[in-house]
Design a protein around this motif. Structure first.
Motif, short mmCIF file in Angstrom:
data_model
loop_
_atom_site.label_atom_id
_atom_site.label_comp_id
_atom_site.label_asym_id
_atom_site.label_seq_id
_atom_site.Cartn_x
_atom_site.Cartn_y
_atom_site.Cartn_z
N HIS A 150 0.75 -1.89 -0.12
CA HIS A 150 -0.03 0.48 -0.18
C HIS A 150 0.80 1.33 -0.33
O HIS A 150 2.40 1.40 0.51
N ALA A 151 0.13 2.58 -0.17
CA ALA A 151 1.37 3.95 -0.01
C ALA A 151 -0.37 4.42 -0.03
O ALA A 151 -1.72 4.72 -0.35
N GLU A 152 0.44 5.79 0.16
CA GLU A 152 -0.81 7.78 0.48
C GLU A 152 -1.82 7.57 -1.54
O GLU A 152 -1.40 7.34 -2.10
N LEU A 153 -2.53 7.50 -0.40
CA LEU A 153 -4.00 7.71 -1.64
C LEU A 153 -4.08 8.23 -2.54
O LEU A 153 -3.61 8.35 -3.55
N SER B 181 -8.94 1.52 -2.36
CA SER B 181 -7.91 2.08 -1.45
C SER B 181 -8.79 0.80 0.10
O SER B 181 -9.13 -0.07 -0.23
N ASP B 182 -7.51 0.48 0.92
CA ASP B 182 -8.15 -0.67 1.45
C ASP B 182 -8.75 0.07 2.69
O ASP B 182 -9.19 1.03 3.15
N ASN C 286 -7.68 1.20 5.76
CA ASN C 286 -7.15 2.23 6.17
C ASN C 286 -6.70 3.33 5.53
O ASN C 286 -5.93 4.13 5.73
N ARG D 169 -6.02 3.62 2.18
CA ARG D 169 -4.78 3.89 1.10
C ARG D 169 -4.82 3.09 -0.10
O ARG D 169 -5.52 1.86 0.05
N LYS E 215 5.62 6.29 -0.31
CA LYS E 215 5.50 6.09 1.34
C LYS E 215 4.71 4.10 1.12
O LYS E 215 4.49 4.30 1.59
#
Length: 271
Positions: free
Chosen positions: A11-14, A29-30, A32, A34, A231
């Motif tokens: 995952h990474a910053e959305l 997105s997940d 959380n 992301r 990230k």
């Protein structure tokens, strides 16, 4: 292709992911909030072009005319969305170790592919099951390693032993996939050329008997470049040292409800 395959699902910053995809897509997105990212590393051992190593960077997306997909719990659930074509891996960039593979991905499939001759994937299929690679990107004469990896996958589990797999597919379907292996189809979405109304797509067909291992934040993965910017954090490793893979043009997707328009492929078009 007969291929060694290693995929980092993470995952990474959305917001960062949203900036990299065309406006006609929505980032998946997940739970959380992301963005979902996959780096697929392929070492082609036996194919119609030549042996070589390919790195493919994907972002999980849906068409904007579809209901957004949010709250994805794990990579197995994301893979199910890919299988049903509710979502697509958007091909952000491909790095190839040979000019022949670069030409195939860029000219024939229309993928943003660049030549990086020093790419390699080292895999020890013995007891240690070690994966070693380094991915570099270039900006003019400047070459920067954007991800390096040295992992021991000895603790990996089989497909049927993964709790998340059973939660997503159910026990009966999971055992069936384990017995026969996976035969899957992903529809890859590509960047849209100027003046094109539809979305160019590439079909990825593969037969696989994957093994999975959860990633840990103290694993030996070093990040730079775009992976540091976004990230990126790895969640799950997936590998198969005997994957069968076919890539072919799929045509244009004009909307979520319409199939891609494509004439049947000839043997010469299949790779």
């Amino acid at each position: 292709y007969k291929t060694i395959s290693f995929t980092l699902w993470g995952h990474a910053e959305l917001d960062w992911v949203k900036q990299q995809i065309p406006e006609r897509f929505t980032a998946v997105s997940d739970s959380n909030g992301r963005g979902l990212v996959q780096l697929m590393v392929l070492r082609h051992l036996n194919c119609s072009i030549e042996q070589g190593t390919v790195f493919m960077l994907f972002f999980a997306v849906t068409s904007k005319v579809q209901e957004p997909i949010t709250g994805v719990q794990n990579p197995h659930e994301m893979n199910q969305h890919y299988e049903t074509t509710n979502a697509h891996p958007f091909v952000y960039k491909v790095w190839c170790s040979s000019a022949a593979h670069t030409d195939f991905y860029h000219q024939f499939l229309g993928i943003n592919a660049v030549l990086e001759p020093e790419l390699d994937l080292q895999f020890d299929p013995g007891k240690t099951q070690t994966i070693i690679f380094a991915l570099a990107d270039r900006d003019g004469d400047h070459r920067e390693v954007i991800m390096s990896c040295d992992l021991d996958l000895n603790g990996s589990t089989g497909f049927c032993c993964t709790r998340n797999t059973c939660n997503v597919y159910g026990c009966c379907d999971t055992f069936g996939k384990t017995a026969s292996g996976l035969t899957e189809f992903w529809r890859l979405a590509l960047p849209v050329p100027p003046g094109v109304k539809g979305t160019p797509m590439v079909s990825m067909h593969f037969q696989s008997a994957p093994r999975f291992q959860d990633a840990f934040h103290d694993d030996n993965i070093q990040l730079g470049g775009i992976f540091e910017e976004m990230k990126f954090i790895a969640d799950v490793y997936c590998f198969d040292h005997k994957m069968g893979l076919v890539l072919e043009q799929h045509g244009l997707m004009t909307s979520a409800a319409e199939p891609c328009h494509k004439a049947p492929a000839t043997n010469e078009e299949r790779v």
